[in-house]
Design a protein around this motif. Sequence first.
Motif, PDB file in Angstrom:
ATOM      1  N   ILE A  12     -84.885 -17.966-111.052  1.00 54.13           N
ATOM      2  CA  ILE A  12     -83.635 -18.049-111.822  1.00 54.13           C
ATOM      3  C   ILE A  12     -82.693 -19.062-111.183  1.00 54.13           C
ATOM      4  O   ILE A  12     -82.087 -19.892-111.879  1.00 54.13           O
ATOM      5  N   ASP A  13     -82.561 -19.024-109.860  1.00 50.49           N
ATOM      6  CA  ASP A  13     -81.689 -19.980-109.168  1.00 50.49           C
ATOM      7  C   ASP A  13     -82.118 -21.416-109.437  1.00 50.49           C
ATOM      8  O   ASP A  13     -81.288 -22.275-109.721  1.00 50.49           O
ATOM      9  N   SER A  16     -81.582 -22.432-113.150  1.00 51.89           N
ATOM     10  CA  SER A  16     -80.185 -22.513-113.578  1.00 51.89           C
ATOM     11  C   SER A  16     -79.623 -23.928-113.451  1.00 51.89           C
ATOM     12  O   SER A  16     -78.589 -24.234-114.045  1.00 51.89           O
ATOM     13  N   ARG A  20     -80.657 -25.306-120.605  1.00 49.54           N
ATOM     14  CA  ARG A  20     -81.389 -24.140-121.118  1.00 49.54           C
ATOM     15  C   ARG A  20     -82.281 -24.471-122.310  1.00 49.54           C
ATOM     16  O   ARG A  20     -83.163 -23.694-122.656  1.00 49.54           O
TER      17      ARG A  20
END
Length: 96
Positions: A12-13, A16, A20
């Motif tokens: 996720i990091d 991010s 998206r």
Amino acid sequence: MEHTEMTVGDLIDQLSAFDRSIPLRLAMNPFFPMAHRLEQVVQATDETGQPIVYLAEGRDPEAQLGHLPPEVAVALTWHSPVQAPPRRQRRTARGQ
């Protein structure tokens, strides 16, 4: 040497930092690198009883997209950069 696995939080990091709306691909097989389209994320339990998450390609025959671009294989350090061999001077028809 201890092997550490990427966690869901690590993924996720890292993700991010990207837009998206960018499609996500899976690079597989360092010796014959191929690109795959991801379709599913599944949580399960491994053989030791610990939770684990799998990223999976789809069942669609076109889920395997083909060869991984060479620059991606180099960036993953699966392949080393390749340079074209030096060019030799051409001979003329008279052998000069």
